[in-house]
Design an enzyme around this catalytic site. Structure first.
Site, short mmCIF file in Angstrom:
data_model
loop_
_atom_site.label_atom_id
_atom_site.label_comp_id
_atom_site.label_asym_id
_atom_site.label_seq_id
_atom_site.Cartn_x
_atom_site.Cartn_y
_atom_site.Cartn_z
N GLY A 1 42.37 -58.64 -29.92
CA GLY A 1 42.50 -57.40 -29.15
C GLY A 1 42.69 -57.68 -27.68
O GLY A 1 42.95 -58.81 -27.28
N ASN A 2 42.58 -56.64 -26.88
CA ASN A 2 42.70 -56.80 -25.44
C ASN A 2 41.72 -55.86 -24.74
O ASN A 2 41.06 -55.05 -25.39
CB ASN A 2 44.15 -56.55 -24.98
CG ASN A 2 44.60 -55.15 -25.31
OD1 ASN A 2 44.13 -54.18 -24.73
ND2 ASN A 2 45.51 -55.03 -26.28
#
Ligand code: CTP
Length: 400
Positions: A208-209
């Protein structure tokens, strides 16, 4: 400086109790609020509550304190009128210009922005009479917030709930900040993507980020306050739903693409503020990946995700649709931004400089908006909603 003067109109629905919370937020943030309930609203919340919370006398009819001509003065002096909840009956009266009590008189004398936050049963909201009244009010420049979907009175659920007071308050704040400017996105459907995609490796892990989704939510809120119908495609944000906005939750880039393409089909503008993972793991392990003491970890093989911004830019769902992208760059910000704008084929690209000093999740932003026509609009360091307003200014220019 004088406090901004807000008239809080309350009509007769069970959601009137939620207006107390809206009133408290307005007064605590420095607004001078005059509450004007209808007689039926007082069945739900009494005059003493409104008076104590606002610090002003409360009346429903034009016959009290007649020497002060309240049916004219209250509306004339207001900087904003917000009607929450607005019942079907109130919307009908407002649309037809009836003036049989203090609130309806106030609506006719006010020359400031007017916001309606309707709340009623789904059937009443969907009835063509109500829908036509809403369309009339919007055409005349009022902001009518779409009701939320959820639990209604009794056992019913559906569209018709009053949005959360904190979110109605946000709409009021934004409308007040813009002053008497026409809500220039009335009749427009805009799509905003926000947050960051997550690409699952197994049932408990993902790539993810750090995108918080706050810039995308600021875009959705400001568009709603400017009168647009807003679809917000939200990737893993955990933020409260903005008032009057249709929120479509998604997880992965592939789901985000599907949701954006569907919503974009009849959209006037699409703003891709989401941080989309460029790659996803090639395989998904149905069971949790276990470590084995005697083995090195397996490498993770990645495959490309679709480039949604490039796809919707190349294949516009309708002629004249405006497409906006975001880009976070660390070096040669403007030159890289120009190249990216051309590569993606969008109309506008909001270029942010990111670095150690500029963290994700902050309340502020600073950017340059590049236009495919060669324009360059700098947005100084400030709240994310200021950047959002500039983006909608540029979108509205291109739509008109
Ligand atoms: N975007 C998208 N689909 C992707 C990746 C990005 O729609 N698979 C959109 C983002 O929502 C954003 C814009 O493209 O509006 C810019 O994303 P960015 O990651 O900066 O672009 P990339 O093409 O991935 O360029 P870079 O090589 O700099 O990562």
């Amino acid at each position: 400086m004088d406090k901004p003067k807000v008239v809080l109109g309350v009509s007769g629905g069970i959601a009137a109790y939620k207006a107390c919370e809206l009133l408290r937020r307005l007064t605590e943030s420095g607004h001078d609020v005059r509450v004007v309930p209808t007689a039926s609203a007082l069945h739900f919340v009494g005059a003493a509550t409104w008076s104590a919370l606002s610090g002003h006398p409360v009346s429903t009819e034009v016959w009290d304190d007649v020497h002060e001509v309240p049916h004219v003065r209250i509306g004339q002096h207001a900087d904003l009128v917000i009607v929450a909840p607005a019942t079907a009956d109130m919307l009908a009266k407002a649309a037809h210009g009836l003036a049989d009590d203090l609130l309806t008189n106030t609506l006719l004398t006010a020359r400031c922005p007017v916001v309606f936050a309707p709340a009623m049963h789904t059937e009443m909201w969907e009835h063509p009479a109500t829908q036509e009244n809403v369309a009339t009010l919007r055409r005349r420049g009022a902001v009518v917030i779409e009701p939320a979907v959820g639990r209604l009175t009794g056992v019913d659920t559906g569209k018709g709930r009053l949005p959360e007071p904190a979110e109605i308050f946000e709409v009021c704040r934004r409308v007040l900040a813009r002053g008497v400017t026409e809500p220039d996105l009335v009749g427009r459907h805009v799509v905003v993507s926000a947050g960051g995609t997550r690409e699952p490796l197994d049932p408990v892990r993902f790539l993810g980020n750090r995108s918080s989704g706050k810039q995308g939510y600021a875009l959705a809120r400001t568009a709603a306050a400017r009168g647009a119908r807003v679809t917000l495609i939200a990737a893993n944000t955990g933020l409260p739903d903005p008032a009057g906005v249709d929120v479509v939750p998604v997880g992965t880039a592939v789901q985000l693409r599907e949701a954006v393409l569907k919503a974009a089909a009849d959209a006037d503008a699409v703003v891709m503020a989401a941080a989309v993972a460029d790659f996803r793991p090639e395989t998904y392990a149905a069971g949790k990946i276990k470590k084995k003491d005697d083995q090195e970890p397996e490498p993770i093989v990645l495959v490309r995700n679709p480039d949604i911004l490039a796809e919707i830019s190349a294949d516009r769902a309708r002629p004249g649709q405006v497409v906006v992208g975001f880009a976070a760059e660390t070096d040669d910000v403007l030159a890289n931004g120009r190249t990216k704008l051309r590569r993606k084929g969008c109309d506008l690209l909001v270029v942010n400089e990111v670095g150690e000093r500029k963290t994700f999740g902050s309340e502020e932003n600073e950017a340059v908006v590049l236009g495919a026509d060669g324009s360059e609009t700098p947005v100084p360091h400030g709240p994310k909603e200021a950047l959002a307003e500039t983006v909608w200014d540029l979108v509205a220019e291109r739509l008109s």
